[in-house]
Design a protein around this motif. Structure first.
Motif, PDB file in Angstrom:
ATOM      1  N   PRO A   7     -18.254 -51.765 -38.467  1.00 34.74           N
ATOM      2  CA  PRO A   7     -17.600 -52.769 -37.602  1.00 34.74           C
ATOM      3  C   PRO A   7     -16.342 -53.320 -38.259  1.00 34.74           C
ATOM      4  O   PRO A   7     -16.218 -53.388 -39.481  1.00 34.74           O
ATOM      5  N   ILE A   8     -15.406 -53.731 -37.425  1.00 40.38           N
ATOM      6  CA  ILE A   8     -14.127 -54.242 -37.928  1.00 40.38           C
ATOM      7  C   ILE A   8     -14.317 -55.540 -38.710  1.00 40.38           C
ATOM      8  O   ILE A   8     -13.608 -55.803 -39.680  1.00 40.38           O
ATOM      9  N   ALA A   9     -15.289 -56.358 -38.304  1.00 39.38           N
ATOM     10  CA  ALA A   9     -15.546 -57.602 -39.047  1.00 39.38           C
ATOM     11  C   ALA A   9     -16.020 -57.301 -40.462  1.00 39.38           C
ATOM     12  O   ALA A   9     -15.611 -57.959 -41.422  1.00 39.38           O
ATOM     13  N   LEU A  10     -16.891 -56.267 -40.599  1.00 41.37           N
ATOM     14  CA  LEU A  10     -17.365 -55.889 -41.924  1.00 41.37           C
ATOM     15  C   LEU A  10     -16.225 -55.305 -42.759  1.00 41.37           C
ATOM     16  O   LEU A  10     -16.124 -55.560 -43.961  1.00 41.37           O
ATOM     17  N   ARG A  11     -15.356 -54.525 -42.111  1.00 38.86           N
ATOM     18  CA  ARG A  11     -14.202 -53.977 -42.832  1.00 38.86           C
ATOM     19  C   ARG A  11     -13.294 -55.092 -43.332  1.00 38.86           C
ATOM     20  O   ARG A  11     -12.821 -55.061 -44.476  1.00 38.86           O
ATOM     21  N   LEU A  12     -13.045 -56.072 -42.475  1.00 40.00           N
ATOM     22  CA  LEU A  12     -12.211 -57.201 -42.873  1.00 40.00           C
ATOM     23  C   LEU A  12     -12.853 -57.975 -44.012  1.00 40.00           C
ATOM     24  O   LEU A  12     -12.192 -58.362 -44.977  1.00 40.00           O
ATOM     25  N   PHE A  13     -14.160 -58.195 -43.926  1.00 31.36           N
ATOM     26  CA  PHE A  13     -14.887 -58.914 -44.959  1.00 31.36           C
ATOM     27  C   PHE A  13     -14.784 -58.184 -46.296  1.00 31.36           C
ATOM     28  O   PHE A  13     -14.457 -58.780 -47.335  1.00 31.36           O
ATOM     29  N   LEU A  14     -15.049 -56.871 -46.279  1.00 36.85           N
ATOM     30  CA  LEU A  14     -15.008 -56.097 -47.521  1.00 36.85           C
ATOM     31  C   LEU A  14     -13.588 -56.007 -48.073  1.00 36.85           C
ATOM     32  O   LEU A  14     -13.396 -56.050 -49.295  1.00 36.85           O
ATOM     33  N   THR A  15     -12.596 -55.896 -47.182  1.00 38.32           N
ATOM     34  CA  THR A  15     -11.213 -55.796 -47.643  1.00 38.32           C
ATOM     35  C   THR A  15     -10.782 -57.066 -48.369  1.00 38.32           C
ATOM     36  O   THR A  15     -10.224 -57.015 -49.474  1.00 38.32           O
ATOM     37  N   VAL A  16     -11.056 -58.231 -47.758  1.00 41.53           N
ATOM     38  CA  VAL A  16     -10.673 -59.502 -48.385  1.00 41.53           C
ATOM     39  C   VAL A  16     -11.436 -59.711 -49.684  1.00 41.53           C
ATOM     40  O   VAL A  16     -10.863 -60.102 -50.714  1.00 41.53           O
ATOM     41  N   LEU A  17     -12.736 -59.408 -49.665  1.00 42.31           N
ATOM     42  CA  LEU A  17     -13.560 -59.620 -50.852  1.00 42.31           C
ATOM     43  C   LEU A  17     -13.123 -58.713 -51.996  1.00 42.31           C
ATOM     44  O   LEU A  17     -12.936 -59.163 -53.138  1.00 42.31           O
ATOM     45  N   LEU A 274     -13.536 -65.804 -42.649  1.00 42.45           N
ATOM     46  CA  LEU A 274     -12.456 -65.088 -41.972  1.00 42.45           C
ATOM     47  C   LEU A 274     -13.000 -63.989 -41.075  1.00 42.45           C
ATOM     48  O   LEU A 274     -12.534 -63.807 -39.942  1.00 42.45           O
ATOM     49  N   ALA A 275     -14.000 -63.247 -41.571  1.00 34.36           N
ATOM     50  CA  ALA A 275     -14.590 -62.190 -40.750  1.00 34.36           C
ATOM     51  C   ALA A 275     -15.268 -62.774 -39.514  1.00 34.36           C
ATOM     52  O   ALA A 275     -15.154 -62.217 -38.405  1.00 34.36           O
ATOM     53  N   THR A 276     -15.957 -63.903 -39.693  1.00 29.71           N
ATOM     54  CA  THR A 276     -16.594 -64.549 -38.536  1.00 29.71           C
ATOM     55  C   THR A 276     -15.547 -65.063 -37.561  1.00 29.71           C
ATOM     56  O   THR A 276     -15.728 -64.980 -36.332  1.00 29.71           O
ATOM     57  N   TYR A 277     -14.447 -65.568 -38.103  1.00 31.98           N
ATOM     58  CA  TYR A 277     -13.365 -66.105 -37.256  1.00 31.98           C
ATOM     59  C   TYR A 277     -12.789 -65.031 -36.346  1.00 31.98           C
ATOM     60  O   TYR A 277     -12.415 -65.310 -35.202  1.00 31.98           O
ATOM     61  N   PHE A 278     -12.702 -63.797 -36.849  1.00 30.59           N
ATOM     62  CA  PHE A 278     -12.167 -62.709 -36.039  1.00 30.59           C
ATOM     63  C   PHE A 278     -13.254 -61.985 -35.242  1.00 30.59           C
ATOM     64  O   PHE A 278     -12.956 -61.382 -34.207  1.00 30.59           O
TER      65      PHE A 278
END
Length: 551
Positions: A7-17, A274-278
């Motif tokens: 999922p895109i939210a997980l990708r965003l989460f992992l990218t930021v982290l 941030l991931a939850t926000y998106f």
């Protein structure tokens, strides 16, 4: 093989982290390495700032002798007597430390002389003030010079036991100094231990005298005028292998690890937020598209954001409204088409059944009535076909150069019997020009406009056909007298199956598609058909074409 979707939210989460993790790791790692490598040099640089007076004295000595070796040798040769075998080596090694002691004594004397300007402020006790004054007096008598660092010594060095003062508080030394005329060596406390870590280098950083060091040291240039004549070196006081350094760096490592852990925790929380926000608006948009695929066009996505996702939700809602309008229009189209086909078919069925039952005979009049219904069906299906092609932008047009006014005059001539039958007064005035048009499609438009005027104008009324033109456009107007139209009716002209007077249209054979089809054909020919209130009280149809067709 099914590929696992991330999922895109997980990708965003992992990218930021991972990005924060990488930046934090590299930053703290570089900080830790640089601190271990450069902290001792930093301490030495800070200590080097306390050697300004020594650097100044060395510059003055070099200005006299112009060479470090000559300066050391000349100042050693100032000592009287016969030297022992190792005295010269001992004094050469001691020369830089002696210059440091001289600078230390001079700075001590300068600082206490300034403080003695107002002694009552520094020391309110008169007895102590008198003692301090005597001490400074004795220090001034024995104050050494950088040009005579070994003043008071004699060769051999073993004969100089009385030249050193071990206790500055002993009495009688002042009288000894004044009577003998020789200065005593004063031992100043070196609290920072700088003298044992000093070294002197020439302008090319070649070692001259002092304490050589294999490790990295701090340098302070020695300037004579604008020229560098040498460097004063200071070995770092900290060693990474000693216990104090190990303890210090261990504490710093613990602090860095704590900062590292807090940074990772903060980045974890920030990435999750941030991931939850998106994720929430994306999920709402996804659910909205699923509703549209199911045909629920009245579904609206509520995403209150001032960014691209908010714009996307607005466009998606707008698309839903358009699809809902198209679906409503499609259903109305199907209902209107079935209704329009049902009427002539029902009439034909009734007439045929009457003939089968023997109620009505197949006379020429009855067959002509049936043929009239067939023609109505044929016209309706042809109009539907043309309208569908026009809306799909697939209407075939064959352009050629024609004079539209000549075509209009021909159509008017063929319609004159119908105007006379409807008891309408026809007024015609206009002029032509050369246009690139499809003559058959242009005739189809004029036929619909003339038929509409006959159908919706009261007996005894008037129809006025006239033209106007400019350098770029040619226009024909069809004005008729009442029946007039309201603003609401005027706005709906051109819609499929719309009739201003449904009963009158059916009685005169109208399908409700003529004006809608004419609007589409005019657009396909590069022109425009519009409607307005006529000065005669009825309807004005304005048909305009450009004189130059845009490619």
């Amino acid at each position: 093989m099914k590929i696992r979707r991330i999922p895109i939210a997980l990708r965003l989460f992992l990218t930021v982290l991972l990005t924060t993790f990488l930046i934090t790791t590299v930053s703290l790692g570089v900080l830790h390495v640089n601190m271990q490598r450069n902290f001792s040099k930093y301490v030495a640089d800070v200590e080097m700032q306390k050697l300004d007076l020594l650097t100044q004295n060395l510059a003055e000595v070099y200005a006299v002798y112009h060479d470090w070796g000559n300066a050391i040798q000349a100042q050693i040769l100032q000592i009287e007597g016969e030297a022992a075998p190792d005295d010269y080596d001992r004094l050469s090694r001691w020369w830089l430390r002696r210059q440091y002691d001289i600078a230390l004594q001079q700075r001590y004397f300068q600082e206490h002389t300034l403080a003695n300007v107002n002694p009552s402020v520094v020391e309110p006790d008169p007895a102590k003030r008198q003692a301090n004054a005597a001490e400074l007096r004795w220090l001034e008598l024995n104050l050494p010079s950088q040009f005579q660092p070994f003043e008071g010594l004699v060769f051999p060095l073993s004969a100089n036991q009385n030249a050193f003062r071990s206790d500055r508080k002993n009495e009688g030394h002042q009288n000894t100094t004044e009577s003998s005329g020789k200065k005593q060596f004063i031992s100043m406390p070196d609290r920072l231990g700088l003298s044992s870590r000093l070294s002197l280098y020439d302008a090319q950083r070649q070692f001259v005298v002092g304490e050589p060091a294999e490790t990295q040291i701090s340098f302070r240039p020695i300037m004579v005028g604008e020229k560098i004549v040498g460097y004063l070196g200071l070995k770092p006081v900290l060693d990474q292998e000693d216990a104090l350094s190990i303890n210090f760096f261990s504490k710093q490592t613990r602090y860095l690890l704590l900062a590292y852990a807090l940074s990772i925790l903060a980045s974890l929380i920030a990435a999750l937020l941030l991931a939850t926000y998106f994720k929430k608006p994306i999920q709402r948009l996804l659910n909205g598209t699923r509703e549209l695929t199911k045909g629920h066009y009245q579904h609206q996505v509520k995403v209150n954001r001032n960014d691209e996702l908010g714009d996307l939700s607005t466009e998606l809602n707008h698309l839903a409204v358009i699809l809902d309008q198209h679906e409503t229009s499609r259903r109305q189209w199907v209902a209107d088409t079935s209704h329009e086909l049902k009427t002539p078919l029902a009439v034909l069925q009734a007439q045929i059944e009457a003939m089968q039952d023997g109620i009505r005979k197949a006379t020429p009049e009855h067959l002509a009535a049936m043929m009239h219904q067939v023609n109505n069906l044929k016209k309706l299906t042809q109009d539907l076909s043309d309208l569908a092609q026009a809306e799909a932008m697939q209407l075939k047009c064959y352009f050629s150069s024609i004079d539209p006014w000549q075509v209009i005059e021909q159509e008017i001539e063929s319609f004159k019997p119908k105007f006379e039958q409807a008891q309408l007064d026809l007024i015609v005035s206009g002029e032509g020009t050369q246009l690139q048009l499809d003559i058959d499609r242009f005739k189809q438009i004029m036929l619909n406009l003339l038929s509409n005027s006959i159908r919706y104008t009261e007996a005894g009324g008037q129809v006025h056909i006239h033209t106007s033109q400019s350098a770029t456009e040619w226009t024909v107007y069809v004005d008729d007298s009442p029946f007039g139209l309201s603003d609401e009716q005027l706005a709906r002209l051109g819609e499929r199956f719309y009739r201003a007077d449904d009963s009158r249209t059916r009685a005169t054979g109208g399908t409700g598609l003529g004006l809608a089809l004419s609007v589409k054909i005019a657009k396909a020919l590069g022109g425009e058909l519009s409607f307005a209130h006529s000065p005669l009280g009825g309807l004005r149809c304005k048909l305009s074409f450009p004189k130059t067709i845009k490619s």
